[in-house]
Design a protein around this motif. Structure first.
Motif: not given
Length: 374
Positions: A16-19, A24-26, A40-41, A372-373
């Motif tokens: 899993v890719l950690a947020p 971790t944008n598109a 992929y989060v 967010s973010g």
């Protein structure tokens, strides 16, 4: 090795890719997905921003065509708002999987009682998880957390048991406390203890995975069902190719060690994806600057070239400066190891009286973040 099962989702390899806020944008998810499979989060999305349909927040829930499963991480402190956000995602088809953030250690989050501070309040945590699972319907809900606030206030075993009891599909544990931030060494023993405590759901391990060999060791040592990779893939998206090969276990695994020319090609691809993602070349190139040092770590690159790469304002200019790099320069030993912030904190910023009662279920005043973010 079996595939990771998160509710109805089958994830192979179990990675899993950690947020990560601002990472971790598109565009970055696409870059990593091109290297290997996994889950992929997205960046952290605040539940308040989502339910109020904040323009910035809605823009961040962006998935590329064919991106599957679509995974979004939510941050929230108010059970009612979290439940509404989960329901909105399910009813409007915004994602296929919801991850809840109980691991963020940054002061602007913990001082509101959120992130890694929240699991200390057992009843509040239970209420949030119950609301999220109910709102998500058929969508699987997972959670990511830390060991606790500090060594005197460990919460991960209680939190894991609460999660399992409330129908959470999987839990991920970063083997550090909030006060450690990203300093010191991750405690993999805690991951093993969590797996023993909640054998009925998958447990994912996070912390100090800088190579595929680290992931293999973590899974063997702890018995965890998969790994979560954060800082280890900064400037190293090909780590997911390494992980896929190593966890498949077919023959001797040789780590990917690209020469500088291949690294430069990935850098150019990353920048181009950011331009597509943001729809603004100046914004994208400015955003890409933080990645340059991670990609070039350990390589011999002159100060003038580094400066040029960090100050260019166009994709064409970036490509031109990347072309000046020596394509045959081999992968250096200095490129291995930690990247990103690593210093521990002196203390964790918490709401007044937060530690007085671990079973207080009251939502702190002003707890919900608007943007967010992270």
């Amino acid at each position: 090795m079996e595939a990771l099962r998160i509710g109805p989702l089958r994830v192979w390899p179990p990675v899993v890719l950690a947020p990560m806020a601002g990472i971790t944008n598109a565009a970055f998810r696409t870059l990593c997905r091109e290297q290997g499979g996994g889950l992929y989060v997205s960046e952290m999305i605040t539940t308040r921003g989502l339910v109020e349909r904040n323009r910035k927040t809605l823009a961040m829930i962006r998935f590329e065509p064919g991106e599957s499963p679509r995974s979004v991480q939510l941050y929230g402190v108010d059970p009612e708002v979290v439940g509404r956000a989960a329901r909105m995602i399910a009813e409007e088809g915004l994602a296929d999987h919801i991850d809840l953030n109980f691991g963020c250690p940054v002061p602007k989050v913990t001082r509101r009682g959120g992130g890694s501070a929240l699991p200390y309040k057992r009843n509040l945590l239970r209420a949030i998880l119950r609301a999220a699972v109910a709102g998500a319907g058929r969508l699987p809900v997972t959670m990511k957390m830390r060991k606790g606030i500090d060594d005197d206030h460990l919460t991960y075993l209680d939190a894991g048991r609460i999660a399992a009891g409330e129908g959470v599909a999987a839990v991920a544990l970063h083997g550090r406390t909030a006060v450690q931030h990203y300093g010191g060494v991750a405690d993999w023993t805690a991951i093993a203890r969590l797996k023993e405590a909640v054998p009925e759901i998958p447990v994912l391990g996070n912390g100090d995975i800088w190579s595929a060999a680290d992931a293999v060791r973590m899974m063997a040592r702890t018995g965890c069902d998969g790994v979560v990779v954060g800082r280890g893939c900064l400037g190293r998206p090909w780590l997911f190719r390494d992980l896929a090969a190593a966890l498949t276990g077919e023959g001797a695994h040789r780590p990917v060690r690209p020469p500088l020319g291949e690294v430069a090609s990935v850098m150019a691809r990353h920048a181009a994806l950011l331009v597509e993602c943001f729809g603004s070349e100046p914004h994208a190139i400015a955003d890409f600057r933080k990645h340059i040092g991670w990609y070039l770590k350990g390589f011999t690159v002159g100060a003038e070239t580094r400066r040029a790469l960090a100050t260019t304002e166009t994709l064409e200019g970036l490509r031109a400066h990347l072309a000046e790099l020596d394509p045959d320069q081999p992968w250096p030993a200095e490129a291995e190891g930690p990247r990103g912030k690593s210093s521990p904190r002196e203390r964790v910023h918490l709401p007044d009286g937060w530690l007085d009662d671990p079973y207080d279920g009251v939502v702190p005043q002003g707890a919900e973040l608007e943007t967010s973010g992270g």
